[in-house]
Design a protein around this motif. Structure first.
Motif, mmCIF file in Angstrom:
data_model
loop_
_atom_site.group_PDB
_atom_site.id
_atom_site.type_symbol
_atom_site.label_atom_id
_atom_site.label_comp_id
_atom_site.label_asym_id
_atom_site.label_seq_id
_atom_site.Cartn_x
_atom_site.Cartn_y
_atom_site.Cartn_z
ATOM 1 N N HIS A 23 0.843 -1.199 0.000
ATOM 2 C CA HIS A 23 0.000 0.000 0.000
ATOM 3 C C HIS A 23 0.873 1.241 0.000
ATOM 4 O O HIS A 23 2.092 1.154 0.236
ATOM 5 C CB HIS A 23 -0.962 -0.025 1.186
ATOM 6 C CG HIS A 23 -0.360 -0.502 2.465
ATOM 7 N ND1 HIS A 23 -0.422 -1.819 2.873
ATOM 8 C CD2 HIS A 23 0.352 0.147 3.415
ATOM 9 C CE1 HIS A 23 0.203 -1.958 4.034
ATOM 10 N NE2 HIS A 23 0.684 -0.786 4.389
ATOM 11 N N CYS A 24 0.229 2.410 -0.221
ATOM 12 C CA CYS A 24 1.008 3.620 -0.497
ATOM 13 C C CYS A 24 1.355 4.441 0.738
ATOM 14 O O CYS A 24 2.232 5.286 0.683
ATOM 15 C CB CYS A 24 0.272 4.473 -1.528
ATOM 16 S SG CYS A 24 -1.166 5.366 -0.865
ATOM 17 N N PHE A 25 0.662 4.248 1.830
ATOM 18 C CA PHE A 25 0.854 5.004 3.082
ATOM 19 C C PHE A 25 0.435 6.468 2.961
ATOM 20 O O PHE A 25 0.601 7.237 3.894
ATOM 21 C CB PHE A 25 2.315 4.958 3.576
ATOM 22 C CG PHE A 25 2.788 3.581 3.986
ATOM 23 C CD1 PHE A 25 2.493 3.071 5.241
ATOM 24 C CD2 PHE A 25 3.512 2.787 3.102
ATOM 25 C CE1 PHE A 25 2.933 1.810 5.616
ATOM 26 C CE2 PHE A 25 3.952 1.528 3.465
ATOM 27 C CZ PHE A 25 3.662 1.035 4.727
ATOM 28 N N GLU A 26 -0.078 6.892 1.798
ATOM 29 C CA GLU A 26 -0.317 8.322 1.581
ATOM 30 C C GLU A 26 -1.759 8.698 1.285
ATOM 31 O O GLU A 26 -2.169 9.826 1.533
ATOM 32 C CB GLU A 26 0.564 8.815 0.419
ATOM 33 C CG GLU A 26 2.035 8.875 0.801
ATOM 34 C CD GLU A 26 2.956 9.135 -0.377
ATOM 35 O OE1 GLU A 26 2.449 9.345 -1.505
ATOM 36 O OE2 GLU A 26 4.182 9.107 -0.167
ATOM 37 N N CYS A 27 -2.552 7.778 0.730
ATOM 38 C CA CYS A 27 -3.938 8.109 0.375
ATOM 39 C C CYS A 27 -4.781 8.230 1.653
ATOM 40 O O CYS A 27 -4.314 7.918 2.746
ATOM 41 C CB CYS A 27 -4.511 7.033 -0.552
ATOM 42 S SG CYS A 27 -4.772 5.442 0.257
ATOM 43 N N GLU A 28 -6.040 8.679 1.492
ATOM 44 C CA GLU A 28 -6.849 8.881 2.702
ATOM 45 C C GLU A 28 -7.055 7.607 3.514
ATOM 46 O O GLU A 28 -6.836 7.612 4.730
ATOM 47 C CB GLU A 28 -8.192 9.537 2.359
ATOM 48 C CG GLU A 28 -8.979 9.794 3.641
ATOM 49 C CD GLU A 28 -10.235 10.618 3.461
ATOM 50 O OE1 GLU A 28 -10.260 11.496 2.579
ATOM 51 O OE2 GLU A 28 -11.195 10.368 4.214
ATOM 52 N N PRO A 29 -7.495 6.485 2.898
ATOM 53 C CA PRO A 29 -7.622 5.261 3.711
ATOM 54 C C PRO A 29 -6.321 4.882 4.417
ATOM 55 O O PRO A 29 -6.335 4.507 5.593
ATOM 56 C CB PRO A 29 -8.030 4.195 2.688
ATOM 57 C CG PRO A 29 -8.695 4.953 1.591
ATOM 58 C CD PRO A 29 -7.994 6.282 1.522
ATOM 59 N N CYS A 30 -5.185 4.996 3.737
ATOM 60 C CA CYS A 30 -3.903 4.681 4.378
ATOM 61 C C CYS A 30 -3.645 5.615 5.549
ATOM 62 O O CYS A 30 -3.177 5.191 6.610
ATOM 63 C CB CYS A 30 -2.751 4.784 3.386
ATOM 64 S SG CYS A 30 -2.548 3.322 2.364
ATOM 65 N N ARG A 31 -3.953 6.922 5.371
ATOM 66 C CA ARG A 31 -3.728 7.867 6.471
ATOM 67 C C ARG A 31 -4.592 7.526 7.670
ATOM 68 O O ARG A 31 -4.290 7.893 8.794
ATOM 69 C CB ARG A 31 -3.987 9.296 5.987
ATOM 70 C CG ARG A 31 -2.929 9.778 4.994
ATOM 71 C CD ARG A 31 -3.257 11.149 4.462
ATOM 72 N NE ARG A 31 -3.229 12.161 5.519
ATOM 73 C CZ ARG A 31 -3.900 13.320 5.465
ATOM 74 N NH1 ARG A 31 -4.648 13.586 4.414
ATOM 75 N NH2 ARG A 31 -3.814 14.181 6.455
ATOM 76 N N SER A 77 -7.892 -0.960 2.242
ATOM 77 C CA SER A 77 -8.694 -0.125 1.339
ATOM 78 C C SER A 77 -7.849 0.901 0.589
ATOM 79 O O SER A 77 -8.393 1.795 -0.052
ATOM 80 C CB SER A 77 -9.777 0.606 2.142
ATOM 81 O OG SER A 77 -10.585 -0.319 2.846
ATOM 82 N N CYS A 78 -6.536 0.768 0.643
ATOM 83 C CA CYS A 78 -5.633 1.724 -0.044
ATOM 84 C C CYS A 78 -6.073 1.941 -1.489
ATOM 85 O O CYS A 78 -6.352 0.998 -2.218
ATOM 86 C CB CYS A 78 -4.201 1.193 -0.018
ATOM 87 S SG CYS A 78 -3.048 2.167 -1.011
ATOM 88 N N GLU A 79 -6.119 3.222 -1.878
ATOM 89 C CA GLU A 79 -6.541 3.560 -3.247
ATOM 90 C C GLU A 79 -5.499 3.129 -4.279
ATOM 91 O O GLU A 79 -5.797 3.028 -5.468
ATOM 92 C CB GLU A 79 -6.780 5.073 -3.347
ATOM 93 C CG GLU A 79 -8.023 5.508 -2.577
ATOM 94 C CD GLU A 79 -8.092 7.015 -2.337
ATOM 95 O OE1 GLU A 79 -7.261 7.749 -2.906
ATOM 96 O OE2 GLU A 79 -8.985 7.432 -1.570
HETATM 97 ZN ZN LIG Z 1 -2.891 4.116 0.195
#
Ligand SMILES: [Zn+2]
Ligand SMILES: [Zn+2]
Length: 334
Positions: free
Chosen positions: A90-98, A104-106
């Motif tokens: 996952h990206c750690f940066e999108c809203e779900p990750c935050r 649910s990472c975008e």
């Molecule tokens: Zn993400």
């Protein structure tokens, strides 16, 4: 290294020598010992998954030994036995990750789809997609738990059920045979729902307290006779069969779907509003959920029933899974 490659959508498996991958700074290199074959690997074989590029090596039920770690990897080291499931990073940066909702990472990546998976002697994976494997499980046993296992374990434990509740498991297949074991071991009154008596004895061995054969009796009525299901876990992708037991839900009962099918089920608002019932779905989980699944499996002796194949026999192994002939999960051993 040797790998089973799909070169284009609709193509056959080609077992051949390809370059051994090397890990980037945030990745680990795994020497694969076992990789489960999941129905979702058919996305790679037939195409149609967003962002999928070819050639691609499928496989998202991977267990092996860490051979090398990238320079930024601090959590993992060479020699550890680890696994990679469907959630491939996952990206750690999108809203779900935050919000910490990594599943649910975008920009979520899927192992064996976004990048090459485990139908090979080696694969690389981002460090956040890696789970530790307990010693009690062999690599071949652990592999299917990284997708089939985590999906039903995580669905059950997050569903709100409590010890003693009636949990119906619809379908006794790759997911269902694990769901029965987990539900029983979690302390639920576990009801196996199948369309024939063929798996009755097996269901009981797996821990089911009750068995309903829907070709002989009305599944919904039988569940109501038991008091109504608090949870129906739909594990087999047969929408008609799922639709037919919705009325087996008790008060506050939940129909929870983990069977991946695009076929609609039919539920009327009336069926749900009387008794505050609900219908929902559940995706698999992240690497730490995989670890929880594996630990619970080791602690309770929950194991998948598997059929093992060599990588060279990947086409035969895949066909066995697609034809629904496997009892119950097919695993490639490297
Ligand atoms: Zn993400
Ligand atoms: Zn899968």
């Amino acid at each position: 290294m040797k790998a089973a490659v799909i070169e284009e959508a609709g193509g056959d498996f080609v077992v051949k020598e390809v370059d051994k991958p090397s890990p980037s700074s945030n990745e680990i290199l795994i020497k694969v010992e076992a990789c489960g074959i999941c129905h979702s690997d058919n996305f790679v074989k037939e195409g149609g998954f967003p962002g999928l590029e070819y050639p691609r090596i499928p496989g998202h039920e991977v267990v092996g030994i860490i051979e090398e770690v990238g320079e930024n990897v601090v959590q993992w080291e060479k020699g550890q036995r680890v696994g990679v499931g469907w959630h491939g990073g996952h990206c750690f940066e999108c809203e779900p990750c935050r919000r910490g909702d990594f599943i649910s990472c975008e920009n979520a990546r899927v192992s064996g789809i976004s990048y090459d998976g485990g139908y090979a002697e080696y694969m690389t994976a981002p460090q956040e997609a890696v789970a530790n494997i307990p010693d009690e499980l062999t690599s071949a046993e652990a592999a299917p738990l990284l997708c089939a296992g985590i999906t039903v374990f995580n669905a059950l434990r997050n569903s709100g059920i409590r010890a003693g509740d009636i949990v119906a498991v619809q379908g006794i297949g790759g997911l269902g045979h694990l769901a029965i074991q987990y539900a029983a071991k979690m302390g639920m009154r576990t009801v196996a729902v199948s369309h024939s008596n063929e798996k009755k004895e097996l269901a009981s061995k797996l821990g089911a307290h009750e068995f309903i054969n829907t070709s002989e009796k009305d599944g919904a009525e039988e569940l109501q006779k038991l008091g109504g299901a608090k949870l129906i876990l739909a594990t087999a992708p047969h929408s008609d069969a799922i639709t037919s037991i919705v009325d087996g839900l008790g008060i506050d009962g939940k129909l929870l779907m983990v069977a991946a099918t695009g076929e609609p089920i039919e539920v009327s608002p009336m069926q749900l509003l009387m008794g505050r019932k609900s219908a929902a779905g559940w995706p698999s989980g992240t690497a730490i959920d995989s670890e929880d699944t594996l630990k619970f499996s080791a602690m309770t002796g929950t194991k998948p029933m598997i059929e093992e194949y060599e990588l060279d026999d990947v086409s035969e192994a895949f066909q066995q899974m697609m034809n629904n002939k496997a009892r119950f999960r097919v695993v490639l051993k490297m």
